[in-house]
Enzyme design. Sequence first.
Site, PDB file in Angstrom:
ATOM      1  N   ARG A   1       0.841  -1.204  -0.071  1.00 47.67           N
ATOM      2  CA  ARG A   1       0.044   0.080   0.098  1.00 47.67           C
ATOM      3  C   ARG A   1       0.744   1.203  -0.076  1.00 47.67           C
ATOM      4  O   ARG A   1       0.343   2.360  -0.419  1.00 47.67           O
ATOM      5  CB  ARG A   1      -0.926  -0.108   1.091  1.00 47.67           C
ATOM      6  CG  ARG A   1      -1.904   1.515   1.178  1.00 47.67           C
ATOM      7  CD  ARG A   1      -2.934   1.569   2.230  1.00 47.67           C
ATOM      8  NE  ARG A   1      -2.513   0.783   3.255  1.00 47.67           N
ATOM      9  CZ  ARG A   1      -1.819   1.428   4.492  1.00 47.67           C
ATOM     10  NH1 ARG A   1      -1.307   2.682   3.979  1.00 47.67           N
ATOM     11  NH2 ARG A   1      -1.483   1.183   5.499  1.00 47.67           N
TER      12      ARG A   1
ATOM     13  N   TYR B   1     -13.574  14.774 -18.202  1.00 43.74           N
ATOM     14  CA  TYR B   1     -14.054  13.606 -18.119  1.00 43.74           C
ATOM     15  C   TYR B   1     -14.922  13.271 -17.196  1.00 43.74           C
ATOM     16  O   TYR B   1     -14.882  13.833 -16.058  1.00 43.74           O
ATOM     17  CB  TYR B   1     -12.869  12.566 -17.682  1.00 43.74           C
ATOM     18  CG  TYR B   1     -12.990  11.166 -17.579  1.00 43.74           C
ATOM     19  CD1 TYR B   1     -13.263  10.191 -18.558  1.00 43.74           C
ATOM     20  CD2 TYR B   1     -13.393  10.597 -16.172  1.00 43.74           C
ATOM     21  CE1 TYR B   1     -13.660   8.877 -18.382  1.00 43.74           C
ATOM     22  CE2 TYR B   1     -13.514   9.276 -15.985  1.00 43.74           C
ATOM     23  CZ  TYR B   1     -13.543   8.502 -16.895  1.00 43.74           C
ATOM     24  OH  TYR B   1     -13.829   7.292 -16.733  1.00 43.74           O
TER      25      TYR B   1
ATOM     26  N   ASP C   1      -4.958  16.450 -17.250  1.00 40.54           N
ATOM     27  CA  ASP C   1      -4.995  15.049 -17.698  1.00 40.54           C
ATOM     28  C   ASP C   1      -4.619  14.739 -19.232  1.00 40.54           C
ATOM     29  O   ASP C   1      -5.068  15.159 -20.111  1.00 40.54           O
ATOM     30  CB  ASP C   1      -6.498  14.816 -17.445  1.00 40.54           C
ATOM     31  CG  ASP C   1      -6.848  13.471 -17.900  1.00 40.54           C
ATOM     32  OD1 ASP C   1      -6.110  12.718 -18.664  1.00 40.54           O
ATOM     33  OD2 ASP C   1      -8.026  13.014 -17.391  1.00 40.54           O
TER      34      ASP C   1
ATOM     35  N   LYS D   1      -5.662   3.420 -20.632  1.00 35.80           N
ATOM     36  CA  LYS D   1      -5.807   3.803 -22.066  1.00 35.80           C
ATOM     37  C   LYS D   1      -4.699   3.442 -22.787  1.00 35.80           C
ATOM     38  O   LYS D   1      -3.904   2.462 -22.733  1.00 35.80           O
ATOM     39  CB  LYS D   1      -6.438   5.002 -21.905  1.00 35.80           C
ATOM     40  CG  LYS D   1      -7.274   5.384 -20.749  1.00 35.80           C
ATOM     41  CD  LYS D   1      -8.968   4.513 -21.098  1.00 35.80           C
ATOM     42  CE  LYS D   1      -9.873   4.837 -20.067  1.00 35.80           C
ATOM     43  NZ  LYS D   1     -10.087   6.244 -19.463  1.00 35.80           N
TER      44      LYS D   1
HETATM   45  C1  LIG Z   1     -10.525   6.598 -18.404  1.00 40.75           C
HETATM   46  C2  LIG Z   1     -10.472   8.301 -18.255  1.00 40.75           C
HETATM   47  C3  LIG Z   1     -10.102   8.777 -16.827  1.00 40.75           C
HETATM   48  C4  LIG Z   1     -10.587   7.924 -15.740  1.00 40.75           C
HETATM   49  O1  LIG Z   1      -9.676   6.537 -15.607  1.00 40.75           O
HETATM   50  P1  LIG Z   1      -9.950   5.098 -14.935  1.00 40.75           P
HETATM   51  O2  LIG Z   1      -8.623   4.539 -15.282  1.00 40.75           O
HETATM   52  O3  LIG Z   1     -11.020   4.555 -15.596  1.00 40.75           O
HETATM   53  O4  LIG Z   1     -10.159   5.350 -13.467  1.00 40.75           O
HETATM   54  C5  LIG Z   1      -9.839   9.956 -16.497  1.00 40.75           C
HETATM   55  N1  LIG Z   1      -9.630  10.808 -17.457  1.00 40.75           N
HETATM   56  C6  LIG Z   1      -9.752  10.442 -18.976  1.00 40.75           C
HETATM   57  C7  LIG Z   1      -9.308  11.334 -19.867  1.00 40.75           C
HETATM   58  C8  LIG Z   1     -10.118   8.957 -19.348  1.00 40.75           C
HETATM   59  O5  LIG Z   1      -9.955   8.748 -20.438  1.00 40.75           O
END
Ligand SMILES: *Cc1c(COP(=O)(O)O)cnc(C)c1O
Length: 386
Positions: free
Chosen positions: A51, A105, A177, A202
Amino acid sequence: MSRKYKNIETKLIKSGEPEPKILGAVSMPIFQSSTFEYGGEDNYHDVRYIRLNNTPSHDALHKKLAAIENAEAAIAASSGMAAMTTALLAFLVKGDHVLAQDNLYGGVHEFISKDLPQFGIEYDFIDASKPDEWKSKLKRNTKVIYIETISNPLMKVGDLNAVPKFAKEHKLISMIDNTFASPVNFRPIEHGFDLSLHSCTKYLNGHTDLVAGAAIGSTEYVDRVRMKLNHLGGTLDPHTCYLLQRGMKTLSLRMRYQNQSALRIAEFFEAQPGIEKVNYPGLKSSPSYKFASELFEGFSGMMSIELDGGERAADRFIELLEIPINAPSLGGVETLITKPSVTSHAGLSPSDRRKVGISDSLIRLSVGIEHTDDLLEDFAQALSKL
Ligand SMILES: *Cc1c(COP(=O)(O)O)cnc(C)c1O
């Protein structure tokens, strides 16, 4: 910071890998041990425990993540949302205020507008392409400015150069992000951002088989996120650390192919009479082209389209396709297609969706690594049957 390797392709393979190799293993082994023998540590955060994000599996992954964005440090998290919410909570306390881009998002949009107020943290949404308007939203208690490199699902690129400048002028922490662009196309730290955040689910992993997140930046800021993450517990397990750092090795090959393929597909859609709108920052007709072409090495594999026939045509089009899979999420080797109104943005009310320009007929496409010609042929046959 590893300056040893110059190009991202080499960093993806070499950076963070243990030296010397562990018993000669060419692939980083998985350290599936929750705790480790006491080695004289005198700080809770240094005791080796899963953790606390400091197993050898974490160390290797963190170094690779930092190297590919030319940053000092990185911390992985159990999901993109864990990385983003933890980063926000690491820099915002009761009484603070955050400025955030208006079409974020869905999960982050909801966290900022619904959860943060419960902690006594205020917010205002801004248009990321209009820096002249930001000052009017600034408050004495504003601490963070939060944006996305390419916004989801309309693929808008804001004035990314203005954000770190504005943040420095007003002593804010700038967070971005960077999920949709990936470090191949854009490296925020080089442009002065304080923290770059990712859903590694992703492009970074790229194989649609895990959920993970990351925060990348200076040692000081990443440490702040790490302390908060150690307490909140959104830690990535060692097996997923291994899968992610394995997936990342092919990031550049995948991304550069996806950049090319998506551009050809966006140009194809733009030339079709039955398509009302194509949102892709690589199209010269896009309002985002100016910012994107100045800053990005590629425009990514993400686009969204509106068909002439509205929601019925959208549903029929998705049904008629043979290669793309009707599923949310993105950035993997498989082409995925989805309607954001029923997936990523289903959490917003229809009126909130309309406010940010997401119609119920909008289709989002994540271009995979199948052959571009096969995809084009599939899109053409589906369009011809509408
Ligand atoms: C998928 C996504 C998130 C969230 O990510 P998770 O891995 O599903 O928690 C945040 N920002 C963007 C742009 C995303 O595509």
